[in-house]
Motif scaffolding. Structure first.
Motif, PDB file in Angstrom:
ATOM      1  N   MET A  82      82.936  47.939 -21.262  1.00 14.82           N
ATOM      2  CA  MET A  82      81.976  47.479 -21.742  1.00 14.82           C
ATOM      3  C   MET A  82      82.304  46.088 -20.272  1.00 14.82           C
ATOM      4  O   MET A  82      81.324  45.664 -19.944  1.00 14.82           O
ATOM      5  CB  MET A  82      81.869  46.401 -23.090  1.00 14.82           C
ATOM      6  N   ILE A 126      78.724  45.791 -17.493  1.00 11.61           N
ATOM      7  CA  ILE A 126      78.410  44.177 -17.262  1.00 11.61           C
ATOM      8  C   ILE A 126      78.526  43.583 -15.796  1.00 11.61           C
ATOM      9  O   ILE A 126      77.702  42.513 -15.529  1.00 11.61           O
ATOM     10  CB  ILE A 126      78.516  43.360 -18.569  1.00 11.61           C
ATOM     11  N   PHE A 176      73.692  42.559 -15.261  1.00 10.74           N
ATOM     12  CA  PHE A 176      73.752  41.396 -14.911  1.00 10.74           C
ATOM     13  C   PHE A 176      75.469  40.957 -15.190  1.00 10.74           C
ATOM     14  O   PHE A 176      76.290  41.941 -15.138  1.00 10.74           O
ATOM     15  CB  PHE A 176      73.482  40.268 -16.675  1.00 10.74           C
ATOM     16  N   TRP A 177      75.864  40.094 -14.715  1.00 11.67           N
ATOM     17  CA  TRP A 177      76.744  39.364 -14.510  1.00 11.67           C
ATOM     18  C   TRP A 177      76.776  38.015 -15.543  1.00 11.67           C
ATOM     19  O   TRP A 177      76.406  37.248 -15.570  1.00 11.67           O
ATOM     20  CB  TRP A 177      77.322  39.150 -13.499  1.00 11.67           C
ATOM     21  N   LEU A 178      77.965  38.247 -16.778  1.00 11.03           N
ATOM     22  CA  LEU A 178      78.508  37.238 -17.264  1.00 11.03           C
ATOM     23  C   LEU A 178      79.587  36.126 -17.323  1.00 11.03           C
ATOM     24  O   LEU A 178      80.758  37.190 -16.497  1.00 11.03           O
ATOM     25  CB  LEU A 178      78.323  37.639 -19.108  1.00 11.03           C
ATOM     26  N   LEU A 190      82.185  33.487 -18.048  1.00 16.51           N
ATOM     27  CA  LEU A 190      82.446  32.913 -19.010  1.00 16.51           C
ATOM     28  C   LEU A 190      83.560  31.170 -19.088  1.00 16.51           C
ATOM     29  O   LEU A 190      83.120  30.238 -20.136  1.00 16.51           O
ATOM     30  CB  LEU A 190      83.931  33.940 -20.348  1.00 16.51           C
ATOM     31  N   ASP A 191      84.097  31.331 -18.085  1.00 16.52           N
ATOM     32  CA  ASP A 191      85.134  30.591 -17.668  1.00 16.52           C
ATOM     33  C   ASP A 191      84.954  30.202 -15.960  1.00 16.52           C
ATOM     34  O   ASP A 191      84.961  31.982 -15.531  1.00 16.52           O
ATOM     35  CB  ASP A 191      85.718  30.385 -18.415  1.00 16.52           C
ATOM     36  N   HIS A 237      82.523  30.612  -9.905  1.00 16.03           N
ATOM     37  CA  HIS A 237      82.257  31.826  -8.695  1.00 16.03           C
ATOM     38  C   HIS A 237      81.356  31.413  -8.390  1.00 16.03           C
ATOM     39  O   HIS A 237      80.098  31.080  -8.352  1.00 16.03           O
ATOM     40  CB  HIS A 237      82.094  32.460 -10.025  1.00 16.03           C
ATOM     41  N   LEU A 259      95.845  39.828 -37.764  1.00 10.22           N
ATOM     42  CA  LEU A 259      95.427  41.023 -37.220  1.00 10.22           C
ATOM     43  C   LEU A 259      94.209  40.860 -37.509  1.00 10.22           C
ATOM     44  O   LEU A 259      92.961  41.883 -36.855  1.00 10.22           O
ATOM     45  CB  LEU A 259      96.068  42.346 -37.399  1.00 10.22           C
ATOM     46  N   LEU A 314      91.794  38.915 -34.943  1.00  7.19           N
ATOM     47  CA  LEU A 314      92.041  39.326 -33.728  1.00  7.19           C
ATOM     48  C   LEU A 314      91.072  40.066 -33.587  1.00  7.19           C
ATOM     49  O   LEU A 314      90.109  40.507 -32.769  1.00  7.19           O
ATOM     50  CB  LEU A 314      93.319  39.595 -33.578  1.00  7.19           C
ATOM     51  N   VAL A 315      90.719  41.536 -34.725  1.00  2.00           N
ATOM     52  CA  VAL A 315      90.476  42.591 -34.465  1.00  2.00           C
ATOM     53  C   VAL A 315      89.005  41.620 -34.816  1.00  2.00           C
ATOM     54  O   VAL A 315      87.876  42.877 -34.013  1.00  2.00           O
ATOM     55  CB  VAL A 315      90.931  43.505 -35.067  1.00  2.00           C
ATOM     56  N   SER A 356      86.576  40.402 -32.309  1.00  2.00           N
ATOM     57  CA  SER A 356      87.235  40.947 -30.631  1.00  2.00           C
ATOM     58  C   SER A 356      85.951  42.208 -31.033  1.00  2.00           C
ATOM     59  O   SER A 356      84.856  42.450 -31.189  1.00  2.00           O
ATOM     60  CB  SER A 356      88.309  41.670 -30.324  1.00  2.00           C
ATOM     61  N   LEU A 357      85.459  42.524 -32.437  1.00  2.00           N
ATOM     62  CA  LEU A 357      84.744  43.747 -33.439  1.00  2.00           C
ATOM     63  C   LEU A 357      83.755  43.109 -32.964  1.00  2.00           C
ATOM     64  O   LEU A 357      82.436  44.089 -32.812  1.00  2.00           O
ATOM     65  CB  LEU A 357      84.992  44.259 -34.036  1.00  2.00           C
ATOM     66  N   ALA A 373      82.087  42.499 -29.592  1.00  2.10           N
ATOM     67  CA  ALA A 373      81.834  43.754 -28.900  1.00  2.10           C
ATOM     68  C   ALA A 373      80.476  44.467 -29.087  1.00  2.10           C
ATOM     69  O   ALA A 373      79.391  44.535 -28.987  1.00  2.10           O
ATOM     70  CB  ALA A 373      82.993  44.962 -29.113  1.00  2.10           C
ATOM     71  N   PHE A 382      77.248  42.636 -28.434  1.00  3.66           N
ATOM     72  CA  PHE A 382      76.887  43.296 -27.040  1.00  3.66           C
ATOM     73  C   PHE A 382      76.041  45.528 -26.549  1.00  3.66           C
ATOM     74  O   PHE A 382      76.040  45.389 -25.837  1.00  3.66           O
ATOM     75  CB  PHE A 382      78.127  43.634 -26.239  1.00  3.66           C
ATOM     76  N   THR A 383      76.375  45.587 -27.727  1.00  2.00           N
ATOM     77  CA  THR A 383      74.902  46.747 -28.153  1.00  2.00           C
ATOM     78  C   THR A 383      74.005  46.653 -28.063  1.00  2.00           C
ATOM     79  O   THR A 383      73.797  47.583 -27.822  1.00  2.00           O
ATOM     80  CB  THR A 383      76.039  47.411 -28.584  1.00  2.00           C
TER      81      THR A 383
END
Lengths: 433, 302
Positions: A320, A324, B27-29, B31-32, B35, B186, B189-190, B193-194, B197, B200-201
């Motif tokens: 992803m 992007i 697009f360009w994201l 986050l920190d 740039h 676990l 963390l998962v 992140s999930l 993710a 974003f879809t």
């Protein structure tokens, strides 16, 4: 603790210092060995070939594939020989072999920066394969002598945490000279110390060598009865080799491409910011400790699900991010998850081969397990990455394929669990896996 | 909070994509970090860090600033949307279309060229819990109450209607704390992140919202169970043992107080909150929200 006190606590209470010395010896040897493998062998050799000798990256990758293949063949041959000759059960012989390997590796490490030709590089590779091929069965088979079954997950966690912490924090420069200097400082004293231990205090060596007769040490967690036939096929071993192969293959194939993508390296494993590298090192420790606890608290199949699931997720995130706009910086969530997944499977790899073995079978099981899963996966993934590069596969496509492979294994493990449960439900009297 | 902002971005992106066709297709994201963009054919979303468009740079797309900063000395061939952060348009800066500022700070050099109308919103910044009254002590008390009272309310309901489920989670924490903690690490963390993710879809945003709610629920139940464990230790000191509800209320208040004291301490505060969260959520996960008892596996089964 859910499974009672760790065995080493009992040893501490009973002041069994020699047994505890065995823990320290094994943990030290394996963590330094693994640290050497993930830094000097995997990163230092690439720098030596490309920067010092002037070979192309493709040629170096081809040589690395040769290293993987040779190591695989040699490890299996040495493992089989150890089992055939009965060395698998003789701690002193295994220790001697390990000491010779350390000596040879120290010599090779010192010589590495002086190599300036492709033929010299190839010769070095062959000699290193010999050391690794002997080292894998010799060191892994010491697990049954030095680490009791109950503590294998915890010890594997400590080994993994130490090795990855060191590689994330101390390996700031991926140059062969820096690696050589760093490792000689560890290996030279190690070589002398191990020699002194081996030849200077034979009484302790003999005492440690008798530990595998104790069922707490010699009987692996998943061993039900002694396999007496010489080369009997163990279906559990085959299943584990396939699963571990999948993990190594996914990790290696994905990481090979990430290594060549500066934005992912410079913002994570090769970041100039110490805090970032410390964070990744910390996550390696968290991952290792998590796996160490869960190794004995859940069924191994659940750990495999976590590992494949995290690998699929992390490659999905990388995919992803590429889509992007990866031209900027990369979020740290991706290397963090990657570090956790890598630590989880490394812990399993350090503990599992001994847990499906007896002192009689450990050398061959460990050699076949590590060689056919780890080294073969490295060989195939390197060859595949080279092939993909030659046909111009994009970064996004590469990552998507690795993600698909991880998902495939994840679903396969899920299906196997389901089928096994169905089988147990249908035949309760044959519930053994 | 950051995750909510991410969801907001995705929603905004979706809206923009609907209203102005193809504008946000690439697009360009950010986050920190800082740039510097010399040339980019797409929109830039800033959720942290800084973006710099130097002189003679060219961005063909919009710039959406949520937090962080943007210094524009080049050409932005599109609109500027700022919901927060600081935007500075320099002397040589050009924005070809609208400037829509809903929050944050907007600084413009008199010679900067802006092609469309400038819409400066006067929406007040959302107050944070910590700055509601101006008195730091009172703010801390209100913040503590706002976080603890819903938890107590939830605990009372659970203790009244699902005491057995809470009992199983509590037993998991008491007898298998390390396993709970490891599983919780676990899951957290998962899970997080999930969620990102899925968000974003875009199409999975409803699933992400439901999953986020479940994760939050698990954290809450985990804390309640931890509170009960703590409460049981406390009621031993009392002459008469109170019921589960009172035990839970006492334990949760003490647990929240302890965490509130530890929170400002660097590293220790983070570790304490992370660890309690992991142990709680791990116990909830291992017992399937208290629906089954955890049993260690048969050591012989792979």
């Amino acid at each position: 603790m859910s499974q009672g006190n760790p065995y080493f606590i009992t040893c501490l209470r009973q002041r069994r210092w020699i047994t505890l010395l065995g823990y320290v010896l094994f943990t030290g040897m394996m963590s330094v060995g693994y640290y050497y493998n993930v830094t000097f062998v995997q990163l230092g050799l690439v720098d030596l070939g490309v920067r010092r000798i002037g070979m192309t990256e493709t040629t170096v990758a081809a040589h690395m594939a040769v290293l993987a293949l040779l190591t695989c063949i040699l490890a299996v041959a040495v493992g089989a020989m150890m089992r055939w000759r009965g060395w698998s059960q003789q701690f002193a012989i295994k220790l001697r072999m390990a000491w010779l390997v350390v000596c040879l590796q120290t010599l090779l490490t010192a010589l590495a920066p002086t190599i300036n030709s492709e033929s010299g590089f190839l010769t070095w590779i062959v000699a290193a394969s010999l050391a690794l091929g002997v080292g894998v069965p010799a060191t892994f088979s010491m697990t049954v002598d030095l680490i009791p079954t109950a503590d294998r997950g915890h010890v594997a966690a400590v080994i993994t945490a130490l090795a990855y912490f060191a590689s994330a924090v101390f390996s700031t420069s991926w140059r062969i000279e820096a690696f050589t200097q760093q490792f000689l400082l560890i290996m030279l004293p190690g070589c002398i110390g191990l020699g002194a231990f081996l030849f200077g205090i034979p009484g302790i060596v003999r005492q440690l060598g008798r530990q595998h007769r104790d069922p707490a040490f010699g009987r692996g967690r998943f061993v039900r009865k002694e396999t007496t036939h010489r080369f009997g096929v163990n279906p559990r071993l085959i299943a584990l080799i396939i699963l571990m192969f999948g993990i190594y293959f996914i990790d290696s194939l994905g990481f090979l491409r990430l290594l060549e993508t500066p934005v992912y390296m410079n913002t994570a494993w090769q970041s100039p910011d110490t805090d970032v590298r410390l964070l990744i090192a910390g996550m390696h420790i968290v991952g290792a400790l998590t796996a160490g606890i869960l190794y004995s608290a859940v069924q191994i199949r659940s750990l495999f699900l976590w590992i494949f699931g995290i690998f699929a997720l992390v490659h999905l995130l990388y995919g992803m991010h590429v889509t992007i706009g990866y031209a900027g910086s990369a979020p740290l969530a991706m290397p963090i998850l990657y570090a956790v997944a890598v630590s989880l499977y490394t812990v399993v790899n350090f503990a599992i081969w001994a847990d499906i073995s007896t002192p009689h079978t450990i050398s061959l099981n460990a050699a076949v397990g590590v060689a056919l899963s780890g080294w073969t996966a490295t060989f195939i993934s390197t060859a595949l990455a080279m092939q993909w590069q030659s046909v111009g596969i994009t970064l996004a496509d590469h990552i998507h394929i690795v993600n698909a492979a991880a998902l495939l294994f994840f679903i396969a493990v899920l299906a196997l669990i389901y089928l096994h449960q169905e089988n147990v439900a249908a035949n309760p009297e044959r519930s053994s896996p | 909070m950051k995750r909510m902002l991410l969801l907001l971005i995705v929603l905004l992106t979706g809206c923009a994509a609907q209203t102005e066709e193809n504008d946000f297709n690439s697009f360009w994201l950010i986050l920190d970090g800082t740039h510097t963009v010399q040339e980019f054919g797409g929109s830039i979303i800033v959720l942290g860090g800084a973006v710099v468009l130097p002189e003679n740079s060219q961005v063909n797309g919009h710039l959406l600033l949520i937090t962080g900063s943007a210094n524009i000395d080049g050409t932005l061939d599109g609109s500027l949307y700022a919901l927060g952060g600081v935007v500075a348009v320099g002397e040589s800066g050009i924005i070809s279309s609208n400037v829509n500022v809903g929050g944050g700070q907007f600084i413009r050099h008199p010679n900067a060229q802006i092609g469309g109308p400038i819409n400066l919103g006067d929406a007040p910044d959302l107050p944070s819990v910590a700055t509601m009254t101006g008195s730091s002590a009172l703010d801390a008390v209100i913040g503590f109450a706002l976080q603890t009272i819903p938890l107590l309310f939830f605990a009372v309901i659970l203790a009244r209607f699902l005491p057995h489920s809470l009992g199983r989670i509590e037993a998991m924490i008491v007898h298998h704390a390390s396993v709970s903690g490891a599983t919780g690490v676990l899951v957290l963390l998962v899970g997080l992140s999930l969620l990102v993710a899925m968000a974003f879809t875009v199409v999975l945003i409803p699933v992400a919202i439901i999953s986020g709610f479940l994760l939050l629920l698990a954290v809450g139940i985990g804390w309640i169970a931890l509170g009960i464990v703590l409460g049981r230790q406390l009621v031993r000191l009392l002459p008469r043992s109170p019921g589960l509800t009172l035990t839970a209320v006492m334990g949760i208040v003490i647990l929240r107080l302890l965490l509130a004291i530890l929170e400002p301490i660097p590293l220790i505060g983070t570790v304490a909150i992370g660890l309690t969260m992991a142990v709680g959520i791990g116990a909830v996960a291992m017992t399937r929200f208290g629906q089954r008892r955890y049993t260690p596996p048969d050591p012989n089964v792979l």
